[in-house]
Design an enzyme around this catalytic site. Sequence first.
Site, PDB file in Angstrom:
ATOM      1  N   ILE A  63      88.758 -22.150  -1.305  1.00  0.00           N
ATOM      2  CA  ILE A  63      89.984 -21.393  -1.380  1.00  0.00           C
ATOM      3  C   ILE A  63      90.724 -21.145  -2.900  1.00  0.00           C
ATOM      4  O   ILE A  63      91.490 -20.180  -2.874  1.00  0.00           O
ATOM      5  CB  ILE A  63      90.993 -21.681  -0.257  1.00  0.00           C
ATOM      6  CG1 ILE A  63      91.537 -23.166  -0.471  1.00  0.00           C
ATOM      7  CG2 ILE A  63      90.320 -21.523   1.137  1.00  0.00           C
ATOM      8  CD1 ILE A  63      92.824 -23.494   0.146  1.00  0.00           C
ATOM      9  N   THR A 105     100.636 -28.691  10.412  1.00  0.00           N
ATOM     10  CA  THR A 105     100.767 -30.068  10.976  1.00  0.00           C
ATOM     11  C   THR A 105     102.260 -30.459  11.142  1.00  0.00           C
ATOM     12  O   THR A 105     103.109 -30.241  10.407  1.00  0.00           O
ATOM     13  CB  THR A 105     100.003 -31.321  10.188  1.00  0.00           C
ATOM     14  OG1 THR A 105     100.508 -32.421  10.676  1.00  0.00           O
ATOM     15  CG2 THR A 105     100.488 -31.251   8.735  1.00  0.00           C
ATOM     16  N   ASP A 106     102.284 -31.355  12.392  1.00  0.00           N
ATOM     17  CA  ASP A 106     103.612 -32.062  12.593  1.00  0.00           C
ATOM     18  C   ASP A 106     104.010 -32.961  11.834  1.00  0.00           C
ATOM     19  O   ASP A 106     105.256 -33.436  11.502  1.00  0.00           O
ATOM     20  CB  ASP A 106     103.712 -32.418  14.167  1.00  0.00           C
ATOM     21  CG  ASP A 106     102.753 -33.671  14.525  1.00  0.00           C
ATOM     22  OD1 ASP A 106     101.773 -34.020  13.408  1.00  0.00           O
ATOM     23  OD2 ASP A 106     102.713 -34.235  15.393  1.00  0.00           O
ATOM     24  N   GLU A 107     102.887 -33.551  10.814  1.00  0.00           N
ATOM     25  CA  GLU A 107     103.289 -34.551   9.918  1.00  0.00           C
ATOM     26  C   GLU A 107     104.465 -34.189   9.050  1.00  0.00           C
ATOM     27  O   GLU A 107     105.085 -35.135   8.136  1.00  0.00           O
ATOM     28  CB  GLU A 107     102.066 -35.283   9.361  1.00  0.00           C
ATOM     29  CG  GLU A 107     100.975 -35.645  10.508  1.00  0.00           C
ATOM     30  CD  GLU A 107      99.918 -36.618  10.106  1.00  0.00           C
ATOM     31  OE1 GLU A 107     100.116 -37.113   9.225  1.00  0.00           O
ATOM     32  OE2 GLU A 107      99.001 -36.496  10.812  1.00  0.00           O
ATOM     33  N   LYS A 141     100.725 -30.755   2.736  1.00  0.00           N
ATOM     34  CA  LYS A 141     100.925 -29.746   3.659  1.00  0.00           C
ATOM     35  C   LYS A 141     102.391 -28.919   3.764  1.00  0.00           C
ATOM     36  O   LYS A 141     102.576 -27.881   4.029  1.00  0.00           O
ATOM     37  CB  LYS A 141     100.411 -30.368   4.934  1.00  0.00           C
ATOM     38  CG  LYS A 141      99.209 -30.747   5.338  1.00  0.00           C
ATOM     39  CD  LYS A 141      98.041 -29.458   5.253  1.00  0.00           C
ATOM     40  CE  LYS A 141      98.171 -28.544   6.395  1.00  0.00           C
ATOM     41  NZ  LYS A 141      97.082 -27.348   6.257  1.00  0.00           N
TER      42      LYS A 141
HETATM   43  P1  NAD Z   1      88.836 -31.089   8.537  1.00  0.00           P
HETATM   44  O1  NAD Z   1      88.933 -32.057   7.366  1.00  0.00           O
HETATM   45  O2  NAD Z   1      88.040 -31.589   9.778  1.00  0.00           O
HETATM   46  O3  NAD Z   1      88.077 -29.783   8.016  1.00  0.00           O
HETATM   47  C1  NAD Z   1      88.534 -29.004   6.878  1.00  0.00           C
HETATM   48  C2  NAD Z   1      87.579 -27.880   6.576  1.00  0.00           C
HETATM   49  O4  NAD Z   1      88.004 -27.255   5.345  1.00  0.00           O
HETATM   50  C3  NAD Z   1      86.008 -28.593   6.108  1.00  0.00           C
HETATM   51  O5  NAD Z   1      85.169 -27.825   6.592  1.00  0.00           O
HETATM   52  C4  NAD Z   1      86.080 -28.376   4.547  1.00  0.00           C
HETATM   53  O6  NAD Z   1      85.034 -28.362   4.103  1.00  0.00           O
HETATM   54  C5  NAD Z   1      87.170 -27.241   4.315  1.00  0.00           C
HETATM   55  N1  NAD Z   1      87.713 -27.403   2.976  1.00  0.00           N
HETATM   56  C6  NAD Z   1      88.316 -28.407   2.455  1.00  0.00           C
HETATM   57  N2  NAD Z   1      88.665 -27.859   1.013  1.00  0.00           N
HETATM   58  C7  NAD Z   1      88.167 -26.438   1.168  1.00  0.00           C
HETATM   59  C8  NAD Z   1      88.644 -25.863  -0.038  1.00  0.00           C
HETATM   60  N3  NAD Z   1      89.080 -26.087  -1.172  1.00  0.00           N
HETATM   61  N4  NAD Z   1      88.121 -24.473   0.091  1.00  0.00           N
HETATM   62  C9  NAD Z   1      87.469 -24.159   1.169  1.00  0.00           C
HETATM   63  N5  NAD Z   1      87.274 -24.989   2.359  1.00  0.00           N
HETATM   64  C10 NAD Z   1      87.662 -26.165   2.185  1.00  0.00           C
HETATM   65  O7  NAD Z   1      90.339 -30.535   9.048  1.00  0.00           O
HETATM   66  P2  NAD Z   1      90.778 -30.323  10.639  1.00  0.00           P
HETATM   67  O8  NAD Z   1      91.190 -31.619  11.224  1.00  0.00           O
HETATM   68  O9  NAD Z   1      89.749 -29.391  11.005  1.00  0.00           O
HETATM   69  O10 NAD Z   1      92.036 -29.348  10.227  1.00  0.00           O
HETATM   70  C11 NAD Z   1      92.293 -28.061   9.827  1.00  0.00           C
HETATM   71  C12 NAD Z   1      93.628 -27.648   9.633  1.00  0.00           C
HETATM   72  O11 NAD Z   1      94.309 -27.998  10.445  1.00  0.00           O
HETATM   73  C13 NAD Z   1      94.073 -28.403   8.358  1.00  0.00           C
HETATM   74  O12 NAD Z   1      94.803 -27.478   7.501  1.00  0.00           O
HETATM   75  C14 NAD Z   1      94.950 -29.703   8.808  1.00  0.00           C
HETATM   76  O13 NAD Z   1      96.181 -29.793   8.029  1.00  0.00           O
HETATM   77  C15 NAD Z   1      95.625 -28.854  10.061  1.00  0.00           C
HETATM   78  N6  NAD Z   1      95.877 -29.589  11.285  1.00  0.00           N
HETATM   79  C16 NAD Z   1      94.836 -30.701  11.667  1.00  0.00           C
HETATM   80  C17 NAD Z   1      95.295 -31.523  12.683  1.00  0.00           C
HETATM   81  C18 NAD Z   1      94.379 -32.463  13.385  1.00  0.00           C
HETATM   82  O14 NAD Z   1      94.557 -33.329  14.105  1.00  0.00           O
HETATM   83  N7  NAD Z   1      93.047 -32.365  12.827  1.00  0.00           N
HETATM   84  C19 NAD Z   1      96.440 -31.243  13.231  1.00  0.00           C
HETATM   85  C20 NAD Z   1      97.446 -30.363  12.988  1.00  0.00           C
HETATM   86  C21 NAD Z   1      96.931 -29.559  11.782  1.00  0.00           C
HETATM   87  P1  TYD Z   2      94.171 -40.351  12.314  1.00  0.00           P
HETATM   88  O1  TYD Z   2      93.335 -40.049  13.336  1.00  0.00           O
HETATM   89  O2  TYD Z   2      93.684 -40.726  11.047  1.00  0.00           O
HETATM   90  O3  TYD Z   2      95.366 -39.283  12.314  1.00  0.00           O
HETATM   91  P2  TYD Z   2      96.842 -39.245  11.609  1.00  0.00           P
HETATM   92  O4  TYD Z   2      96.988 -40.388  10.739  1.00  0.00           O
HETATM   93  O5  TYD Z   2      96.867 -37.882  10.869  1.00  0.00           O
HETATM   94  O6  TYD Z   2      97.766 -39.340  12.786  1.00  0.00           O
HETATM   95  O7  TYD Z   2      95.112 -41.529  12.861  1.00  0.00           O
HETATM   96  C1  TYD Z   2      95.762 -41.627  14.007  1.00  0.00           C
HETATM   97  C2  TYD Z   2      96.583 -42.836  14.403  1.00  0.00           C
HETATM   98  O8  TYD Z   2      95.394 -44.016  14.522  1.00  0.00           O
HETATM   99  C3  TYD Z   2      97.313 -43.210  13.306  1.00  0.00           C
HETATM  100  O9  TYD Z   2      98.555 -43.836  13.761  1.00  0.00           O
HETATM  101  C4  TYD Z   2      96.522 -44.178  12.567  1.00  0.00           C
HETATM  102  C5  TYD Z   2      95.692 -44.801  13.665  1.00  0.00           C
HETATM  103  N1  TYD Z   2      94.280 -45.612  13.319  1.00  0.00           N
HETATM  104  C6  TYD Z   2      94.104 -46.818  13.601  1.00  0.00           C
HETATM  105  O10 TYD Z   2      94.779 -47.499  14.086  1.00  0.00           O
HETATM  106  N2  TYD Z   2      92.663 -47.156  13.154  1.00  0.00           N
HETATM  107  C7  TYD Z   2      91.982 -46.398  12.379  1.00  0.00           C
HETATM  108  O11 TYD Z   2      90.814 -46.858  12.029  1.00  0.00           O
HETATM  109  C8  TYD Z   2      92.281 -45.120  12.264  1.00  0.00           C
HETATM  110  C9  TYD Z   2      91.259 -44.123  11.502  1.00  0.00           C
HETATM  111  C10 TYD Z   2      93.575 -44.493  12.580  1.00  0.00           C
END
Ligand code: NAD
Ligand code: TYD
Length: 355
Positions: free
Chosen positions: A58, A132-134, A162
């Site tokens: 991107i 994200t909520d973070e 973010k």
């Molecule tokens: P992920 O890490 O599984 O996937 C990210 C994807 O983006 C990968 O396919 C990676 O190859 C691609 N990517 C990374 N850098 C890139 C770049 N510079 N250009 C193009 N592609 C690139 O992440 P996810 O869990 O699928 O999260 C997707 C989005 O949702 C993120 O923006 C994250 O902040 C947001 N989000 C995630 C969660 C969650 O619980 N996983 C919750 C809320 C919001």
């Molecule tokens: P994670 O899946 O990394 O999401 P986030 O940090 O974005 O919320 O972790 C979820 C919760 O689980 C977080 O409080 C950290 C905890 N955690 C563990 O206790 N052990 C682990 O090995 C991992 C990866 C996460």
Amino acid sequence: MILVTGGAGFIGANFVLDWVARCNESVVNLDKLTYAGNLESLSILKGNPQHIFVQGDIGDRLLIERLLVEHQPRAVINFAAESHVDRSIHGPGEFIQTNIVGTFNLLEAVRVYWSDLPDTDKSAFRYLHVSTDEVYGSLGKEDPAFTENHRYEPNSPYSASKAASDHLVRAWHHTYGLPVVTTNCSNNYGPHHFPEKLIPLMIVNALAGKSLPVYGDGMQIRDWLYVKDHCSAIRRVLEVGRLGEVYNVGGWNEKPNIEIVKTVCALLDELRPKADGSSYATQISYVSDRPGHDRRYAIDARKLERELNWKPAETFETGIRKTVQWYLQNPEWVQNVQTGAYREWLSKNYAERQA
Ligand code: NAD
Ligand code: TYD
């Protein structure tokens, strides 16, 4: 036609799969294929002309400009990001580059494309930013859940990057009129989740007979949403979300980490009992905590429910069962993501944690 970025990652791949299954509109999927990007998650779309995959960054302005002119999308949905808090602690540079500089590049390329669109296409166009909520920081035990008006208090390099991207998106709307909408979602879980995150890591480690590393006292609270429900919320916001607005997405499912781990163990005990009859819970091991670990996240999703009439389809109980079943039914996917780079990450993140 829509353009999705990061569509080979966990949420992006689920979104693309659901999109293609639900409508005839084509999707261009731009993904850099970092360690978190996995084309195997999209293998079912091989040869399907409705899905056009492009490997790229991107941050590559010329590439984005070319894709926009070539495909003329009516919307851009940005999932691409570095997304793992622990990795952001070990190496924040990539988070700044992709989440902040990358978002800036994408916004600029989209702004140029959007400015030149004919009036009707211009007003129909949408840029949806997935966040994200973070970004809201950490809640105390009794605090009300995060609303869209909660102040930004990001605590990790991930959440700070973010938060910065959210601010850029807001500013591009306010200053240039770019038609943006932003979603801030709670923790997702479900199929195709890379096993560096809590739930898939616990499933994969449990099945491999490895320890289940719970950080600190395991009483940190996250608010869990099944990934398909996040995807349905994004589709809803894309279609009827108000311009420039932010929508919090969540399923009212606050759980302490240790309860999540025990639930996963209980499901595995039921669905894949161990030969010796012992519970997977005997593999739980408390390890030293993540630095700066946020204690509690909770999402107030009433705006999305009330204004856009969105509701999640899964409860935590139905979603987590589906998730564990998916991992049991897809051992090859699991096997293939555990590359050398993945094993290196495990030793970097866990080797020095005290039990
Ligand atoms: P992920 O890490 O599984 O996937 C990210 C994807 O983006 C990968 O396919 C990676 O190859 C691609 N990517 C990374 N850098 C890139 C770049 N510079 N250009 C193009 N592609 C690139 O992440 P996810 O869990 O699928 O999260 C997707 C989005 O949702 C993120 O923006 C994250 O902040 C947001 N989000 C995630 C969660 C969650 O619980 N996983 C919750 C809320 C919001
Ligand atoms: P994670 O899946 O990394 O999401 P986030 O940090 O974005 O919320 O972790 C979820 C919760 O689980 C977080 O409080 C950290 C905890 N955690 C563990 O206790 N052990 C682990 O090995 C991992 C990866 C996460």
